[in-house]
Motif scaffolding. Structure first.
Motif, PDB file in Angstrom:
ATOM      1  N   SER A 302      16.862   3.835  35.048  1.00  0.00           N
ATOM      2  CA  SER A 302      17.099   4.135  33.633  1.00  0.00           C
ATOM      3  C   SER A 302      17.195   5.624  33.343  1.00  0.00           C
ATOM      4  O   SER A 302      17.369   6.017  32.196  1.00  0.00           O
ATOM      5  N   ILE A 303      17.101   6.474  34.366  1.00  0.00           N
ATOM      6  CA  ILE A 303      17.114   7.916  34.153  1.00  0.00           C
ATOM      7  C   ILE A 303      18.545   8.394  33.971  1.00  0.00           C
ATOM      8  O   ILE A 303      19.427   8.103  34.786  1.00  0.00           O
ATOM      9  N   SER A 304      18.793   9.140  32.920  1.00  0.00           N
ATOM     10  CA  SER A 304      20.124   9.697  32.670  1.00  0.00           C
ATOM     11  C   SER A 304      20.245  11.037  33.389  1.00  0.00           C
ATOM     12  O   SER A 304      19.501  11.969  33.090  1.00  0.00           O
ATOM     13  N   PRO A 305      21.163  11.164  34.343  1.00  0.00           N
ATOM     14  CA  PRO A 305      21.275  12.395  35.116  1.00  0.00           C
ATOM     15  C   PRO A 305      22.003  13.506  34.362  1.00  0.00           C
ATOM     16  O   PRO A 305      23.174  13.790  34.604  1.00  0.00           O
ATOM     17  N   SER A 306      21.330  14.124  33.415  1.00  0.00           N
ATOM     18  CA  SER A 306      21.909  15.250  32.702  1.00  0.00           C
ATOM     19  C   SER A 306      20.846  16.336  32.586  1.00  0.00           C
ATOM     20  O   SER A 306      19.660  16.050  32.414  1.00  0.00           O
ATOM     21  N   LEU A 307      21.283  17.592  32.660  1.00  0.00           N
ATOM     22  CA  LEU A 307      20.334  18.692  32.685  1.00  0.00           C
ATOM     23  C   LEU A 307      21.037  19.953  32.219  1.00  0.00           C
ATOM     24  O   LEU A 307      22.150  20.252  32.675  1.00  0.00           O
ATOM     25  N   PRO A 308      20.447  20.721  31.309  1.00  0.00           N
ATOM     26  CA  PRO A 308      21.062  21.988  30.907  1.00  0.00           C
ATOM     27  C   PRO A 308      20.907  23.018  32.021  1.00  0.00           C
ATOM     28  O   PRO A 308      20.058  22.860  32.905  1.00  0.00           O
ATOM     29  N   PRO A 309      21.691  24.087  32.012  1.00  0.00           N
ATOM     30  CA  PRO A 309      21.563  25.125  33.038  1.00  0.00           C
ATOM     31  C   PRO A 309      20.151  25.722  33.053  1.00  0.00           C
ATOM     32  O   PRO A 309      19.526  25.919  32.012  1.00  0.00           O
ATOM     33  N   LEU A 310      19.668  25.985  34.245  1.00  0.00           N
ATOM     34  CA  LEU A 310      18.329  26.556  34.395  1.00  0.00           C
ATOM     35  C   LEU A 310      18.397  28.070  34.249  1.00  0.00           C
ATOM     36  O   LEU A 310      19.438  28.680  34.516  1.00  0.00           O
ATOM     37  N   PRO A 311      17.280  28.714  33.855  1.00  0.00           N
ATOM     38  CA  PRO A 311      17.258  30.180  33.838  1.00  0.00           C
ATOM     39  C   PRO A 311      17.563  30.747  35.217  1.00  0.00           C
ATOM     40  O   PRO A 311      17.181  30.179  36.242  1.00  0.00           O
ATOM     41  N   LYS A 312      18.248  31.882  35.269  1.00  0.00           N
ATOM     42  CA  LYS A 312      18.677  32.449  36.546  1.00  0.00           C
ATOM     43  C   LYS A 312      17.505  32.855  37.434  1.00  0.00           C
ATOM     44  O   LYS A 312      17.643  32.924  38.653  1.00  0.00           O
ATOM     45  N   ASN A 313      16.354  33.145  36.826  1.00  0.00           N
ATOM     46  CA  ASN A 313      15.206  33.558  37.626  1.00  0.00           C
ATOM     47  C   ASN A 313      14.427  32.378  38.196  1.00  0.00           C
ATOM     48  O   ASN A 313      13.397  32.553  38.849  1.00  0.00           O
ATOM     49  N   THR A 314      14.907  31.140  37.953  1.00  0.00           N
ATOM     50  CA  THR A 314      14.278  29.948  38.520  1.00  0.00           C
ATOM     51  C   THR A 314      14.966  29.601  39.836  1.00  0.00           C
ATOM     52  O   THR A 314      16.188  29.473  39.876  1.00  0.00           O
ATOM     53  N   VAL A 315      14.180  29.440  40.892  1.00  0.00           N
ATOM     54  CA  VAL A 315      14.667  29.180  42.267  1.00  0.00           C
ATOM     55  C   VAL A 315      15.928  29.992  42.573  1.00  0.00           C
ATOM     56  O   VAL A 315      16.987  29.408  42.865  1.00  0.00           O
ATOM     57  N   PRO A 316      15.844  31.315  42.560  1.00  0.00           N
ATOM     58  CA  PRO A 316      17.049  32.129  42.795  1.00  0.00           C
ATOM     59  C   PRO A 316      17.583  32.028  44.208  1.00  0.00           C
ATOM     60  O   PRO A 316      18.748  32.349  44.450  1.00  0.00           O
ATOM     61  N   ARG A 317      16.755  31.571  45.154  1.00  0.00           N
ATOM     62  CA  ARG A 317      17.172  31.496  46.563  1.00  0.00           C
ATOM     63  C   ARG A 317      17.635  30.102  46.968  1.00  0.00           C
ATOM     64  O   ARG A 317      17.758  29.816  48.151  1.00  0.00           O
ATOM     65  N   LEU A 318      17.902  29.247  46.009  1.00  0.00           N
ATOM     66  CA  LEU A 318      18.352  27.891  46.321  1.00  0.00           C
ATOM     67  C   LEU A 318      19.704  27.929  47.020  1.00  0.00           C
ATOM     68  O   LEU A 318      20.661  28.513  46.520  1.00  0.00           O
ATOM     69  N   ARG A 319      19.783  27.295  48.199  1.00  0.00           N
ATOM     70  CA  ARG A 319      21.022  27.260  48.976  1.00  0.00           C
ATOM     71  C   ARG A 319      21.519  25.846  49.246  1.00  0.00           C
ATOM     72  O   ARG A 319      22.684  25.655  49.583  1.00  0.00           O
ATOM     73  N   CYS A 320      20.638  24.852  49.124  1.00  0.00           N
ATOM     74  CA  CYS A 320      21.010  23.468  49.429  1.00  0.00           C
ATOM     75  C   CYS A 320      20.562  22.562  48.292  1.00  0.00           C
ATOM     76  O   CYS A 320      19.398  22.600  47.884  1.00  0.00           O
ATOM     77  N   PHE A 321      21.493  21.759  47.779  1.00  0.00           N
ATOM     78  CA  PHE A 321      21.166  20.785  46.735  1.00  0.00           C
ATOM     79  C   PHE A 321      21.653  19.412  47.159  1.00  0.00           C
ATOM     80  O   PHE A 321      22.786  19.251  47.611  1.00  0.00           O
ATOM     81  N   GLN A 322      20.776  18.436  46.995  1.00  0.00           N
ATOM     82  CA  GLN A 322      21.164  17.044  47.217  1.00  0.00           C
ATOM     83  C   GLN A 322      20.700  16.224  46.027  1.00  0.00           C
ATOM     84  O   GLN A 322      19.534  16.272  45.640  1.00  0.00           O
ATOM     85  N   GLY A 323      21.615  15.497  45.412  1.00  0.00           N
ATOM     86  CA  GLY A 323      21.270  14.693  44.260  1.00  0.00           C
ATOM     87  C   GLY A 323      22.517  14.227  43.535  1.00  0.00           C
ATOM     88  O   GLY A 323      23.647  14.360  44.034  1.00  0.00           O
ATOM     89  N   PRO A 324      22.357  13.672  42.334  1.00  0.00           N
ATOM     90  CA  PRO A 324      23.520  13.199  41.571  1.00  0.00           C
ATOM     91  C   PRO A 324      24.486  14.337  41.281  1.00  0.00           C
ATOM     92  O   PRO A 324      24.077  15.471  41.012  1.00  0.00           O
ATOM     93  N   ALA A 325      25.771  14.032  41.313  1.00  0.00           N
ATOM     94  CA  ALA A 325      26.791  15.058  41.087  1.00  0.00           C
ATOM     95  C   ALA A 325      26.656  15.690  39.709  1.00  0.00           C
ATOM     96  O   ALA A 325      26.905  16.888  39.537  1.00  0.00           O
ATOM     97  N   THR A 339      25.254  24.440  50.745  1.00  0.00           N
ATOM     98  CA  THR A 339      25.351  23.019  51.088  1.00  0.00           C
ATOM     99  C   THR A 339      25.123  22.187  49.833  1.00  0.00           C
ATOM    100  O   THR A 339      24.172  22.432  49.087  1.00  0.00           O
ATOM    101  N   ALA A 340      26.003  21.213  49.611  1.00  0.00           N
ATOM    102  CA  ALA A 340      25.853  20.305  48.476  1.00  0.00           C
ATOM    103  C   ALA A 340      26.086  18.879  48.961  1.00  0.00           C
ATOM    104  O   ALA A 340      27.126  18.586  49.561  1.00  0.00           O
ATOM    105  N   SER A 341      25.103  18.012  48.727  1.00  0.00           N
ATOM    106  CA  SER A 341      25.225  16.585  49.033  1.00  0.00           C
ATOM    107  C   SER A 341      25.165  15.844  47.707  1.00  0.00           C
ATOM    108  O   SER A 341      24.089  15.699  47.117  1.00  0.00           O
ATOM    109  N   LEU A 342      26.317  15.409  47.229  1.00  0.00           N
ATOM    110  CA  LEU A 342      26.419  14.832  45.895  1.00  0.00           C
ATOM    111  C   LEU A 342      26.185  13.328  45.939  1.00  0.00           C
ATOM    112  O   LEU A 342      27.058  12.521  45.629  1.00  0.00           O
ATOM    113  N   TRP A 343      24.996  12.957  46.362  1.00  0.00           N
ATOM    114  CA  TRP A 343      24.543  11.572  46.334  1.00  0.00           C
ATOM    115  C   TRP A 343      23.025  11.584  46.275  1.00  0.00           C
ATOM    116  O   TRP A 343      22.388  12.547  46.692  1.00  0.00           O
TER     117      TRP A 343
END
Length: 545
Positions: A302-325, A339-343
């Motif tokens: 039942s979770i709706s996969p929507s999210l506003p943009p995060l502040p730039k100072n949050t996880v600035p070193r993020l290089r890999c994301f896996q989750g809903p497109a 790296t992006a895994s859109l699933w």
């Protein structure tokens, strides 16, 4: 000179008596050759480091070389131990004629592994309800045998060299908390009953990796606010993996770290994380996070996969994301994803229509080098959009994750065609400008990886055909239907080493390119695996109706 009447040790006597009748041995010693202990000049610590690279089957012959190597190698046989102190496990697996005898056997085992002579050799201990790798959808009660579990938990501090502990459904009492306080573990996996009541704070002795309530069973309820965790080594923790029932406690725990988890690199948790009111603050406590995985389960439908943009100072070193497109742009904004895994799940029911990805891809940034997607079709327009959005892309995976969606995967295996067979992939069918080095495709194949040679040959031939015809004739449902009970494979084509000459010759990949082929698949256990049942991918026509 030896005095008359004084016994002489045959071990020190220079005589050919002991050599009589013995066969001559080769000059070069092997595992079965008895050599002098004086030749083993290396310290025990160095020998243990060397032996850590030996496979288990080599330790037996090696232990017969001499007495010193036997003393060194013998504890390695007890390096990893498993114990199943649960009433339902005894009942289901039929482990003995009576529960009293099973309890006695377990207590003897506890006494054995915690004894003075063996406790220092134990490095990994698993206290389990299910066997390792079995699907984590608990469908029964979990009743620990208290007369076994209590002394077992009490014995944990005596295992002074323990580095990995898997602990499922222990009673949450002072005995458990005291034992955990005294441990220093590299990896700690904990599974708790979600019906625990009252204010409970559990110390977590994980120094590098912590796995918590990874089960995705829909019969488990979410824990109340009374359950909390306390990291004993927050400054060194590198990886945290949690399931749906553990996501909320972990989110609250991240907020309780005054200086944050500065060493945390990987956070793998439920999609429920983004619905928490503490979501942004919890991410801010992980300033050096480089990999974020958001997984969904039947509990997150039942979770709706929507999210506003995060502040730039949050996880600035993020290089890999896996989750809903739909969530990927929020995490890519202001960051350099590689790296992006859109699933978000292994289920075939969650693949996307290709047109849903078109607005997402340009928002991920041009620095992406590896992309994994789940789609029900692969039209030319989608590939053109991928090429235009990611000029540095070298690895493309399409539905490659579906080969492991089956619950209970215990072994990953691979099959390759004969070494002489080099697959020439006609990548000219891709839009001009693609510079792929690795192509991974999930599909269902004819043939089988095990069995007679004809079945293996058919499997390799059908895998080659999938790569040769990509993308024009690639059909993710190659048998014309989504058959979730059929085995899925991951077909991986890797481009061979490219020289300067053939780079110039095929700069735009207008001609076919040589590469090697690899077919990956998983072996699975079915629900009654404890009695020895096992299944592997088989041809659909060979499966019973």
């Amino acid at each position: 000179m030896t005095q008359p009447g004084r016994p002489v040790s045959l071990g020190r006597k220079s005589s050919g008596f002991l050599k009589f009748g013995q066969k001559s041995r080769p000059a070069t010693p092997d595992f079965h050759t008895q050599i002098s202990e004086s030749a083993l000049v290396l310290p025990t610590e160095i020998w243990l480091d060397i032996l850590s690279y030996f496979p288990d089957y080599a330790l037996g012959p090696l232990s017969q070389t001499c007495k010193r190597l036997r003393r060194i190698t013998l504890p390695l046989f007890f390096y990893s131990q498993q114990i199943f102190p649960f009433l339902e496990t005894f009942t289901f697996r039929q482990l003995g004629p009576s529960i009293a005898e099973y309890e006695q056997r377990c207590l003897q085992r506890v006494s054995f592994i915690s004894s003075q002579h063996l406790s220092h050799a134990i490095r990994e201990l698993s206290i389990l309800y299910y066997g390792p790798g079995y699907k984590r959808r608990h469908q029964a009660a979990h009743t620990p045998i208290e007369v076994v579990m209590k002394p077992l938990v009490s014995a944990l501090p005596r295992l002074e060299n323990l580095t990995k502990l898997v602990l499922q459904f222990p009673p949450c009492d002072d005995t458990l908390f005291s034992a955990l306080e005294s441990l220093h573990l590299d990896s700690f996996e904990l599974e708790l009953q979600t019906t625990a009541q009252g204010e409970i704070e559990i110390p977590i002795p994980a120094q590098r990796e912590f796995i918590f309530n990874r089960s995705s069973s829909p019969i488990q309820i979410f824990p109340d606010d009374g359950l909390s965790l306390r990291f004993l080594f927050p400054e060194s923790l590198e990886r945290v993996v949690v399931g749906p029932t553990g996501t909320e406690p972990i989110t609250r725990t991240l907020l309780c770290q005054p200086s944050g988890l500065t060493s945390l690199k990987t956070l793998d948790l439920s999609l429920r994380f983004v619905t928490s009111p503490y979501f942004s603050d919890a991410l801010a406590a992980c300033p050096n996070l480089s990999s974020l995985h958001l997984r969904s389960s039947v509990m997150d439908g039942s979770i709706s996969p929507s999210l506003p943009p995060l502040p730039k100072n949050t996880v600035p070193r993020l290089r890999c994301f896996q989750g809903p497109a739909a969530l990927a742009p929020a995490f890519a904004h202001g960051r350099t994803l590689r790296t992006a895994s859109l699933w978000s799940t292994h289920s075939v029911s969650t693949v996307s229509a290709p047109w849903l990805l078109h607005p997402v891809l340009p928002q991920l940034g041009p620095s992406l080098t590896s992309l994994a997607i789940g789609v029900n079709l692969v039209p030319d327009s989608l590939l053109a959009a991928i090429r235009d959005a990611f000029p540095l892309l070298t690895t493309l995976a399409v539905n490659a994750h579906l080969d492991s969606f089956h619950p209970g995967t215990v072994t990953r295996r691979a099959v390759s065609p004969p070494a002489a067979a080099v697959l020439r992939a006609e990548l000219a069918a891709l839009p001009r400008g693609f510079r792929l080095e690795t192509l991974r495709l999930g599909t269902q194949l004819a043939g089988a990886p095990e069995g007679d040679a004809a079945a293996v040959t058919e499997l390799c031939a059908s895998a080659c055909e999938v790569v040769r015809t990509f993308p024009g004739e690639y059909d993710p449902t190659s048998w014309r239907r989504w058959a979730v009970d059929r085995p899925w494979y991951c077909v991986e084509w890797t481009r061979t080493t490219v020289t300067k000459d053939n780079v110039e010759e095929s700069e735009e990949f207008d001609t076919g390119l040589d590469g090697t082929l690899r077919i990956e698949y998983g072996e699975h256990y079915f629900q009654g695996f404890e009695r020895g049942g096992r299944i592997s991918p088989t041809r659909p026509s060979d499966e019973p109706s």
